[in-house]
Scaffold this active site. Sequence first.
Site, PDB file in Angstrom:
ATOM      1  N   HIS A  13       0.794  -1.235   0.000  1.00  0.00           N
ATOM      2  CA  HIS A  13       0.000   0.000   0.000  1.00  0.00           C
ATOM      3  C   HIS A  13       0.817   1.271   0.000  1.00  0.00           C
ATOM      4  O   HIS A  13       0.269   2.373  -0.124  1.00  0.00           O
ATOM      5  CB  HIS A  13      -1.070  -0.077   1.089  1.00  0.00           C
ATOM      6  CG  HIS A  13      -2.020  -1.207   0.786  1.00  0.00           C
ATOM      7  ND1 HIS A  13      -2.797  -1.225  -0.358  1.00  0.00           N
ATOM      8  CD2 HIS A  13      -2.218  -2.378   1.377  1.00  0.00           C
ATOM      9  CE1 HIS A  13      -3.465  -2.352  -0.415  1.00  0.00           C
ATOM     10  NE2 HIS A  13      -3.124  -3.085   0.613  1.00  0.00           N
ATOM     11  N   ARG A  52      -2.793  -3.261  -9.440  1.00  0.00           N
ATOM     12  CA  ARG A  52      -3.402  -2.062  -8.836  1.00  0.00           C
ATOM     13  C   ARG A  52      -2.437  -1.351  -7.892  1.00  0.00           C
ATOM     14  O   ARG A  52      -2.568  -0.180  -7.630  1.00  0.00           O
ATOM     15  CB  ARG A  52      -4.692  -2.430  -8.113  1.00  0.00           C
ATOM     16  CG  ARG A  52      -4.471  -3.330  -6.911  1.00  0.00           C
ATOM     17  CD  ARG A  52      -5.764  -3.670  -6.211  1.00  0.00           C
ATOM     18  NE  ARG A  52      -6.600  -4.584  -6.987  1.00  0.00           N
ATOM     19  CZ  ARG A  52      -7.711  -5.158  -6.511  1.00  0.00           C
ATOM     20  NH1 ARG A  52      -8.104  -4.910  -5.278  1.00  0.00           N
ATOM     21  NH2 ARG A  52      -8.426  -5.968  -7.257  1.00  0.00           N
ATOM     22  N   GLU A  73       3.813 -12.599  -3.186  1.00  0.00           N
ATOM     23  CA  GLU A  73       2.445 -13.135  -3.199  1.00  0.00           C
ATOM     24  C   GLU A  73       1.927 -13.042  -4.635  1.00  0.00           C
ATOM     25  O   GLU A  73       2.088 -12.003  -5.296  1.00  0.00           O
ATOM     26  CB  GLU A  73       1.531 -12.323  -2.280  1.00  0.00           C
ATOM     27  CG  GLU A  73       1.827 -12.562  -0.821  1.00  0.00           C
ATOM     28  CD  GLU A  73       0.854 -11.822   0.075  1.00  0.00           C
ATOM     29  OE1 GLU A  73       0.291 -10.819  -0.349  1.00  0.00           O
ATOM     30  OE2 GLU A  73       0.674 -12.259   1.226  1.00  0.00           O
ATOM     31  N   THR A 104      -7.884  -9.136  -0.520  1.00  0.00           N
ATOM     32  CA  THR A 104      -8.030 -10.590  -0.440  1.00  0.00           C
ATOM     33  C   THR A 104      -9.165 -10.934   0.516  1.00  0.00           C
ATOM     34  O   THR A 104      -9.219 -10.412   1.630  1.00  0.00           O
ATOM     35  CB  THR A 104      -6.715 -11.202   0.061  1.00  0.00           C
ATOM     36  OG1 THR A 104      -5.687 -10.823  -0.847  1.00  0.00           O
ATOM     37  CG2 THR A 104      -6.799 -12.717   0.122  1.00  0.00           C
ATOM     38  N   HIS A 197      -3.286 -11.097   7.241  1.00  0.00           N
ATOM     39  CA  HIS A 197      -4.395 -10.333   6.651  1.00  0.00           C
ATOM     40  C   HIS A 197      -5.225  -9.648   7.717  1.00  0.00           C
ATOM     41  O   HIS A 197      -5.839 -10.287   8.568  1.00  0.00           O
ATOM     42  CB  HIS A 197      -5.304 -11.143   5.736  1.00  0.00           C
ATOM     43  CG  HIS A 197      -6.096 -10.218   4.851  1.00  0.00           C
ATOM     44  ND1 HIS A 197      -5.632  -9.740   3.644  1.00  0.00           N
ATOM     45  CD2 HIS A 197      -7.294  -9.627   5.048  1.00  0.00           C
ATOM     46  CE1 HIS A 197      -6.534  -8.908   3.129  1.00  0.00           C
ATOM     47  NE2 HIS A 197      -7.537  -8.821   3.946  1.00  0.00           N
TER      48      HIS A 197
HETATM   49  C1  LIG Z   1      -2.846 -12.150   0.753  1.00  0.00           C
HETATM   50  C2  LIG Z   1      -3.080 -11.077   1.735  1.00  0.00           C
HETATM   51  O1  LIG Z   1      -3.828 -11.209   2.660  1.00  0.00           O
HETATM   52  C3  LIG Z   1      -2.466  -9.741   1.594  1.00  0.00           C
HETATM   53  O2  LIG Z   1      -1.211  -9.770   1.029  1.00  0.00           O
HETATM   54  C4  LIG Z   1      -3.335  -8.866   0.768  1.00  0.00           C
HETATM   55  O3  LIG Z   1      -3.611  -9.558  -0.418  1.00  0.00           O
HETATM   56  C5  LIG Z   1      -2.638  -7.557   0.472  1.00  0.00           C
HETATM   57  O4  LIG Z   1      -2.947  -7.196  -0.829  1.00  0.00           O
HETATM   58  P1  LIG Z   1      -4.335  -6.458  -1.116  1.00  0.00           P
HETATM   59  O5  LIG Z   1      -4.458  -5.346  -0.114  1.00  0.00           O
HETATM   60  O6  LIG Z   1      -4.229  -6.009  -2.547  1.00  0.00           O
HETATM   61  O7  LIG Z   1      -5.384  -7.520  -0.912  1.00  0.00           O
HETATM   62  N1  LIG Z   2      -0.647 -12.064   3.593  1.00  0.00           N
HETATM   63  C1  LIG Z   2      -1.017 -10.962   4.448  1.00  0.00           C
HETATM   64  C2  LIG Z   2      -0.214  -9.763   4.086  1.00  0.00           C
HETATM   65  O1  LIG Z   2       0.794  -9.862   3.415  1.00  0.00           O
HETATM   66  C3  LIG Z   2      -0.639  -8.441   4.577  1.00  0.00           C
HETATM   67  O2  LIG Z   2      -2.032  -8.352   4.702  1.00  0.00           O
HETATM   68  P1  LIG Z   2      -2.589  -6.957   5.282  1.00  0.00           P
HETATM   69  O3  LIG Z   2      -1.912  -6.728   6.605  1.00  0.00           O
HETATM   70  O4  LIG Z   2      -2.233  -5.903   4.278  1.00  0.00           O
HETATM   71  O5  LIG Z   2      -4.078  -7.153   5.429  1.00  0.00           O
END
Ligand SMILES: CC(=O)[C@@H](O)[C@H](O)COP(=O)(O)O
Ligand SMILES: NCC(=O)COP(=O)(O)O
Length: 253
Positions: A13, A52, A73, A104, A197
């Site tokens: 992000h 994105r 990922e 996700t 996540h």
């Molecule tokens: C797989 C996961 O939980 C995170 O890496 C998440 O996918 C972050 O990427 P997004 O914020 O684009 O979903």
């Molecule tokens: N696989 C989870 C990750 O890499 C980060 O998820 P988030 O903290 O951005 O929701």
Amino acid sequence: MTSSLRLGVNIDHVATVRNARGGRHPDPVRAAQAAVAAGADGITAHLREDRRHIRDDDIARLRSEISAPLNLEMAATSEMLRIALQTAPHAVCLVPEKREERTTEGGLDVVGQIEQLRPIIGELSAAHIRVSLFIEPSEAAIHAAVSLGAPVVELHTGTWCEAIGGISGARAADEFERLKTASRLGRELGLEIHAGHGLDYVTAEAISALPEIAELNIGHFLIGEAIFGGMDAAIKRMQAAMQLGRDLVREPA
Ligand SMILES: CC(=O)[C@@H](O)[C@H](O)COP(=O)(O)O
Ligand SMILES: NCC(=O)COP(=O)(O)O
């Protein structure tokens, strides 16, 4: 870092903010370097099919410019497999993707896609890339991961994190029990257990109390915190939260 509990920082992000103006600032690679300097044990980046946030050049630069392990990922597609084999990151985490999703939404359908996943896992493993499967914390998914020969699973904590924020404490408790059961079963079957996540300081502390978990991957919340207090402070506070949770683990007598 905490006793046998690593922090992977997801810098997706930072790229979201960068892409808002189409320029080069803020640079996700600079963020990754700051995270590593602050003590992150690894960097996670999600190269989505729609690009994105993280883009192909970000992955190439992360691979060549950071000193910590890179966990890429990606969806289980031929395009992403080609990129992974070309980049040769330390690790790949196979995650589900739906174009219309905001983030996700759950784990990979390892039970229903076992035959599609097997050759991709085989090629990544043959290239000495550690494979992790992003799965729901279910016994069926754990058994499918074992049968696929993946050495690592990352348990999806998003449903539990959402439940924690909701009004139903019972749902949060049920979800945590699922995570506890899945992590214990996975360890018994020889898997390395990661989780991620939606984690924040509170949920990271709580999940760190599960002794089977070896790594947390945390992104969105940490990057948000870094906006207010800087990456170093955010990571140090997250590591302190993880240590508090890990200290609750009673070592076996
Ligand atoms: C797989 C996961 O939980 C995170 O890496 C998440 O996918 C972050 O990427 P997004 O914020 O684009 O979903
Ligand atoms: N696989 C989870 C990750 O890499 C980060 O998820 P988030 O903290 O951005 O929701």
